[in-house]
Design an enzyme around this catalytic site. Structure first.
Site, PDB file in Angstrom:
ATOM      1  N   GLU A   1      47.412  40.785  35.268  1.00 22.66           N
ATOM      2  CA  GLU A   1      45.955  40.771  35.471  1.00 22.66           C
ATOM      3  C   GLU A   1      45.438  39.335  35.416  1.00 22.66           C
ATOM      4  O   GLU A   1      44.638  38.925  36.250  1.00 22.66           O
ATOM      5  CB  GLU A   1      45.260  41.623  34.411  1.00 22.66           C
ATOM      6  CG  GLU A   1      45.534  43.101  34.545  1.00 22.66           C
ATOM      7  CD  GLU A   1      45.005  43.903  33.364  1.00 22.66           C
ATOM      8  OE1 GLU A   1      44.276  43.339  32.509  1.00 22.66           O
ATOM      9  OE2 GLU A   1      45.316  45.102  33.289  1.00 22.66           O
TER      10      GLU A   1
ATOM     11  N   GLU B   1      41.857  47.584  40.281  1.00 28.99           N
ATOM     12  CA  GLU B   1      42.859  48.117  39.359  1.00 28.99           C
ATOM     13  C   GLU B   1      44.163  47.408  39.693  1.00 28.99           C
ATOM     14  O   GLU B   1      44.554  47.356  40.865  1.00 28.99           O
ATOM     15  CB  GLU B   1      43.011  49.630  39.529  1.00 28.99           C
ATOM     16  CG  GLU B   1      43.996  50.272  38.601  1.00 28.99           C
ATOM     17  CD  GLU B   1      43.590  50.225  37.134  1.00 28.99           C
ATOM     18  OE1 GLU B   1      44.496  50.196  36.287  1.00 28.99           O
ATOM     19  OE2 GLU B   1      42.379  50.229  36.835  1.00 28.99           O
TER      20      GLU B   1
ATOM     21  N   SER C   1      40.997  47.444  25.290  1.00 26.56           N
ATOM     22  CA  SER C   1      40.998  48.412  24.197  1.00 26.56           C
ATOM     23  C   SER C   1      39.732  48.249  23.373  1.00 26.56           C
ATOM     24  O   SER C   1      38.903  47.395  23.651  1.00 26.56           O
ATOM     25  CB  SER C   1      42.233  48.198  23.316  1.00 26.56           C
ATOM     26  OG  SER C   1      42.208  46.906  22.764  1.00 26.56           O
TER      27      SER C   1
END
Length: 142
Positions: A8, A52, A28
């Site tokens: 990413e 994504e 998270s």
């Protein structure tokens, strides 16, 4: 093997070097569970994309969890962002697929990795203020 986060970050860095404003979403914590975030949100020339990020060794297909698909769909519908899946085939380059390329496959969505846009072609789509689709639909007048 490298972590998912490192891929990413790699893609975010490449997009940033190409003139994009890029944000990597939190992975998270309470906020990430309460709100729907794609892996990356990027802006260029007034256009927004929700991405994504996936990695694979195989060049045939990948699967997205239903939640990942729904996150991208939500960003399309609520924010007007173009939704994409960016796939890094290990030892190869990046390929980009629009959300419409995914096919429902039971509890998940399948993406066949034929075609796809290279990173350079993806960037070229957004290097102009408006896309050809917008001109064709009459959204933008010359």
């Amino acid at each position: 093997m490298r972590s998912r986060v490192s891929f990413e970050r790699e893609l975010a860095g490449k997009l940033y070097q190409m003139g994009w404003a890029v944000m990597r979403a939190p992975a998270s914590g309470a906020a990430a569970k309460r709100y729907l975030y794609p892996d990356l949100v990027a802006l260029k020339k007034g256009r927004a994309v929700a991405i994504e990020v996936k990695t694979t060794k195989d060049k045939k297909y990948i699967y997205l969890e239903r939640r990942q698909y729904e996150i991208l769909k939500e960003w399309e519908e609520r924010g007007g962002a173009d939704a994409w899946v960016a796939v890094k085939v290990l030892y190869s380059g990046w390929s980009f697929y629009p959300l419409s390329s995914l096919k429902e496959a039971g509890k998940s969505f399948r993406l066949d990795l034929e075609g796809g846009l290279s990173l350079e072609s993806f960037d070229a789509l957004y290097s102009v203020k408006y896309t050809l689709t917008e001109f064709a639909k009459g959204i933008v007048e010359v």
